[in-house]
Design an enzyme around this catalytic site. Sequence first.
Site, mmCIF file in Angstrom:
data_model
loop_
_atom_site.group_PDB
_atom_site.id
_atom_site.type_symbol
_atom_site.label_atom_id
_atom_site.label_comp_id
_atom_site.label_asym_id
_atom_site.label_seq_id
_atom_site.Cartn_x
_atom_site.Cartn_y
_atom_site.Cartn_z
ATOM 1 N N GLY A 84 0.787 -1.240 0.000
ATOM 2 C CA GLY A 84 0.000 0.000 0.000
ATOM 3 C C GLY A 84 0.813 1.281 0.000
ATOM 4 C CG ASP A 102 -1.657 1.927 2.721
ATOM 5 O OD1 ASP A 102 -1.411 1.619 3.915
ATOM 6 O OD2 ASP A 102 -2.192 1.141 1.929
ATOM 7 C CG ASP A 159 -8.172 0.336 9.499
ATOM 8 O OD1 ASP A 159 -8.995 0.982 10.163
ATOM 9 O OD2 ASP A 159 -8.479 -0.699 8.873
ATOM 10 C CE LYS A 198 -10.027 3.410 6.971
ATOM 11 N NZ LYS A 198 -10.557 2.067 6.626
ATOM 12 C CB VAL A 210 -10.375 5.243 1.115
ATOM 13 C CG1 VAL A 210 -11.407 6.107 1.819
ATOM 14 C CG2 VAL A 210 -9.174 5.002 2.038
ATOM 15 C CG ASP A 250 -5.562 -3.574 -1.787
ATOM 16 O OD1 ASP A 250 -5.089 -3.063 -0.750
ATOM 17 O OD2 ASP A 250 -6.003 -4.741 -1.833
ATOM 18 N NE ARG A 265 -2.013 -3.017 -4.119
ATOM 19 C CZ ARG A 265 -2.159 -3.157 -2.796
ATOM 20 N NH1 ARG A 265 -2.177 -2.101 -2.011
ATOM 21 N NH2 ARG A 265 -2.290 -4.357 -2.254
HETATM 22 P P1 IMP Z 1 -3.991 -1.736 10.068
HETATM 23 O O1 IMP Z 1 -5.409 -2.149 10.327
HETATM 24 O O2 IMP Z 1 -3.702 -0.369 10.669
HETATM 25 O O3 IMP Z 1 -3.023 -2.799 10.505
HETATM 26 O O4 IMP Z 1 -3.849 -1.579 8.499
HETATM 27 C C1 IMP Z 1 -3.593 -2.710 7.717
HETATM 28 C C2 IMP Z 1 -3.547 -2.414 6.262
HETATM 29 O O5 IMP Z 1 -4.874 -2.544 5.796
HETATM 30 C C3 IMP Z 1 -3.091 -1.033 5.807
HETATM 31 O O6 IMP Z 1 -1.696 -0.959 5.642
HETATM 32 C C4 IMP Z 1 -3.785 -0.942 4.473
HETATM 33 O O7 IMP Z 1 -2.993 -1.518 3.464
HETATM 34 C C5 IMP Z 1 -5.033 -1.753 4.684
HETATM 35 N N1 IMP Z 1 -6.189 -0.863 4.889
HETATM 36 C C6 IMP Z 1 -6.712 -0.395 6.038
HETATM 37 N N2 IMP Z 1 -7.759 0.411 5.788
HETATM 38 C C7 IMP Z 1 -7.889 0.433 4.437
HETATM 39 C C8 IMP Z 1 -8.797 1.110 3.540
HETATM 40 O O8 IMP Z 1 -9.697 1.878 3.912
HETATM 41 N N3 IMP Z 1 -8.605 0.869 2.223
HETATM 42 C C9 IMP Z 1 -7.628 0.049 1.735
HETATM 43 N N4 IMP Z 1 -6.751 -0.574 2.527
HETATM 44 C C10 IMP Z 1 -6.901 -0.378 3.875
HETATM 45 MG MG MG Z 2 -0.772 -1.594 3.642
#
Ligand code: IMP
Ligand code: MG
Length: 196
Positions: free
Chosen positions: A52, A108, A111, A139, A162, A168, A174
């Site tokens: 990402g 990227d 979350d 977020k 998003v 993606d 992407r």
């Molecule tokens: P985490 O939940 O913070 O560990 O994020 C994990 C990964 O999920 C991120 O690096 C993104 O690649 C993907 N991700 C989280 N939210 C989104 C979104 O809204 N769209 C696309 N990919 C997301």
């Molecule tokens: Mg990612």
Amino acid sequence: MVADVGRILIDRDAIATRVAELGRELARDLEHELGNGGGAPGQVVFVPILTGALVFTADLIRELNLKLSLRVVAVSSYPGTSVESKGAKLAGELPRDLAGKHVVLVDDILDSGQTLGLIDELVQQQKPASVRICVLLKKPAEVRKREVHAHYVGFEIPSEFVVGYGLDYDGYYRNLPDIGVLKPEAIQAGSAGAGA
Ligand code: IMP
Ligand code: MG
């Protein structure tokens, strides 16, 4: 492909403006640190989290007139319903030469925090001189499962899924230059969606 996007959240011009600002902030802070006895030029390592962060990192590093190197790291994510206790798992090798370096982790989006939380934890074990976290999108704190402090944030967005500019859905979108929300009909029922 563009027809699948229901609404643009952040357009390419806004992204470019903000990425340039983030680049200036990072350059200023890193130069300041290096100037204060933090190490010789060339001690800066950017670590993008694949896949990402690929597009964001490519633009970001070209805003930095600084001697730096790149070391990529790959993480695979699990759907929230997985029986795995962690939402993120290292896929492949972690760079091993980060001791004494000024590391900038780039992703990227922040979350749940599990991806950056894991990589930060593993990188810190190598005793780098400093670690900064830079994300294009963040977020709201309510969605965090793991506490992560991002030092540089491009945009704070609502808790919506998003795509575009590296992000993606099911491996696609992407390459969209803008960041947007997919139409409901473009999201197939039952697909986990989020590749790392
Ligand atoms: P985490 O939940 O913070 O560990 O994020 C994990 C990964 O999920 C991120 O690096 C993104 O690649 C993907 N991700 C989280 N939210 C989104 C979104 O809204 N769209 C696309 N990919 C997301
Ligand atoms: Mg990612």
